[in-house]
Design a protein around this motif. Structure first.
Motif, PDB file in Angstrom:
ATOM      1  N   ASN A  44       9.178  -7.522   0.554  1.00  0.00           N
ATOM      2  CA  ASN A  44       9.320  -7.890  -0.850  1.00  0.00           C
ATOM      3  C   ASN A  44       8.569  -9.185  -1.165  1.00  0.00           C
ATOM      4  N   PHE A  45       7.298  -9.051  -1.529  1.00  0.00           N
ATOM      5  CA  PHE A  45       6.479 -10.212  -1.844  1.00  0.00           C
ATOM      6  C   PHE A  45       6.855 -10.837  -3.186  1.00  0.00           C
ATOM      7  N   LEU A  92       9.748   0.974  -7.063  1.00  0.00           N
ATOM      8  CA  LEU A  92       9.688   1.070  -5.613  1.00  0.00           C
ATOM      9  C   LEU A  92      10.153   2.423  -5.096  1.00  0.00           C
ATOM     10  N   SER A  93      11.118   3.042  -5.759  1.00  0.00           N
ATOM     11  CA  SER A  93      11.625   4.337  -5.293  1.00  0.00           C
ATOM     12  C   SER A  93      10.557   5.426  -5.332  1.00  0.00           C
ATOM     13  N   ARG A  94       9.524   5.235  -6.130  1.00  0.00           N
ATOM     14  CA  ARG A  94       8.448   6.223  -6.233  1.00  0.00           C
ATOM     15  C   ARG A  94       7.469   6.135  -5.060  1.00  0.00           C
ATOM     16  N   LEU A  95       7.620   5.083  -4.230  1.00  0.00           N
ATOM     17  CA  LEU A  95       6.678   4.885  -3.124  1.00  0.00           C
ATOM     18  C   LEU A  95       7.278   5.229  -1.768  1.00  0.00           C
ATOM     19  N   LYS A  96       8.425   5.899  -1.767  1.00  0.00           N
ATOM     20  CA  LYS A  96       9.125   6.169  -0.508  1.00  0.00           C
ATOM     21  C   LYS A  96       8.317   7.039   0.443  1.00  0.00           C
ATOM     22  N   GLN A  97       7.523   7.943  -0.071  1.00  0.00           N
ATOM     23  CA  GLN A  97       6.812   8.895   0.771  1.00  0.00           C
ATOM     24  C   GLN A  97       5.410   8.443   1.155  1.00  0.00           C
ATOM     25  N   GLY A 103       4.095  -0.562  -1.057  1.00  0.00           N
ATOM     26  CA  GLY A 103       5.241  -1.333  -1.534  1.00  0.00           C
ATOM     27  C   GLY A 103       4.964  -2.821  -1.491  1.00  0.00           C
ATOM     28  N   LEU A 104       4.298  -3.281  -0.433  1.00  0.00           N
ATOM     29  CA  LEU A 104       3.928  -4.689  -0.326  1.00  0.00           C
ATOM     30  C   LEU A 104       3.010  -5.088  -1.482  1.00  0.00           C
ATOM     31  N   PHE A 108       3.877  -7.639  -4.532  1.00  0.00           N
ATOM     32  CA  PHE A 108       2.979  -8.785  -4.721  1.00  0.00           C
ATOM     33  C   PHE A 108       2.516  -8.860  -6.176  1.00  0.00           C
ATOM     34  N   GLY A 109       2.146  -7.708  -6.742  1.00  0.00           N
ATOM     35  CA  GLY A 109       1.732  -7.668  -8.140  1.00  0.00           C
ATOM     36  C   GLY A 109       2.872  -8.017  -9.090  1.00  0.00           C
ATOM     37  N   ILE A 110       4.084  -7.530  -8.788  1.00  0.00           N
ATOM     38  CA  ILE A 110       5.251  -7.844  -9.623  1.00  0.00           C
ATOM     39  C   ILE A 110       5.519  -9.350  -9.603  1.00  0.00           C
TER      40      ILE A 110
END
Length: 295
Positions: A44-45, A92-97, A103-104, A108-110
């Protein structure tokens, strides 16, 4: 000789106190990172920006609503934690697969977006936040002056860290969380809503960072850059302690704060780099970190 010795002792104990204060924030922030990474496998950046957001939410509760420090301490982790719930649920839940690197990059962008929003609204100049009257002042111990607020910060941080460790390592809920990281399908078969658990875990980690921000607000000026200045050191603490190790984050956070404080007394030139030197040495000897598990 006595005067020199007295001055040196005062400097030593003063830096030890500052080291414990810094270690309190290192431990709190690395704890949130360890919870999120250990249970969700997300680096979690945005954690530094969420810490900063906690300080600003406390500041705005005081300035706009007239709520004092204690109300801010209770409400801010909930408010920022709910923002974390939204981030996890809809982003983030959309990146599970996909690969964890995505996610990093997303967090970072967020983090940059959050920092940019506060910079555009408040600028880079820090905003003052008063110490609560109940914790103002301090006590002279002869060899040093002990501010009450700093003792409160150390105690509250230690309590939060140990309570979180106990929750995750010694309770049934923590057992479900750990099992969900290993075999989510099996845990789901027992009737546990794993996606909801994941979302709440991320929100909890973000809330811990926000709690640290509120506690830091009376000690440091509230600034949009306060998280960016701290998060690099916190990531080094997490790496040294072991990625995902909650106990490692707590012990390493406090320990490295003390080491940094002592370095300022005996070798000030190395105080800004000693943590990173230790990180390099630990990675050479034990890449998984001092308390991390070798995979």
């Amino acid at each position: 000789m006595m005067n020199i010795f007295g001055t040196s002792s005062q400097a030593l104990f003063g830096q030890l106190l500052i080291g414990l204060i810094n270690g309190s924030f290192y431990a709190l922030l690395s704890l949130g990172l360890a919870v999120i990474f250990g249970l969700l496998n997300i680096i979690n950046f945005a954690h530094g920006a969420q810490y900063m957001m906690g300080a600003f939410v406390g500041y705005l509760l005081l300035q706009k609503l007239g709520l004092g420090y204690w109300w801010a301490l209770a409400l801010t982790p909930l408010i920022v934690g709910m923002i974390g719930l939204v981030i996890e649920r809809f982003m983030l839940s959309r990146l599970k697969q996909v690969d964890h690197l995505y996610g990093l990059m997303l967090t970072f962008g967020i983090g940059l977006m959050i920092q940019g929003l506060f910079l555009s609204k408040f600028g880079a100049i820090g905003q003052p936040y008063p110490i609560p009257p109940e914790l103002a002042g301090g006590k002279s111990l002869g060899f040093m002056f002990l501010p009450y607020y700093r003792i409160w910060v150390i105690g509250a941080s230690l309590f939060t860290c140990l309570a979180t460790w106990y929750l995750i390592e010694r309770t049934k809920l923590g057992g479900y969380l750990r099992a969900a990281t290993e075999n989510p399908a099996l845990v789901q078969a027992f009737g546990v809503n794993v996606p909801r658990m994941v979302t709440l875990t991320y929100g909890f980690g973000v809330g811990v960072a926000a709690l640290g921000g509120v506690m830091a607000a009376p000690m440091y000026q509230v600034s949009p850059l306060m998280g960016a200045d701290l998060i690099i050191v916190v990531f080094a603490v997490v790496v040294i302690g072991g990625m995902g190790s909650i106990l490692g984050s707590i012990i390493t956070g406090f320990g490295l704060g003390v080491v940094e404080g002592l370095t300022k007394v005996f070798y000030p030139e190395a105080s800004n780099t000693v943590i990173f030197v230790m990180m390099a040495l630990v990675l050479l000897v034990k890449p998984s970190g001092l308390f991390g598990s070798q995979k």
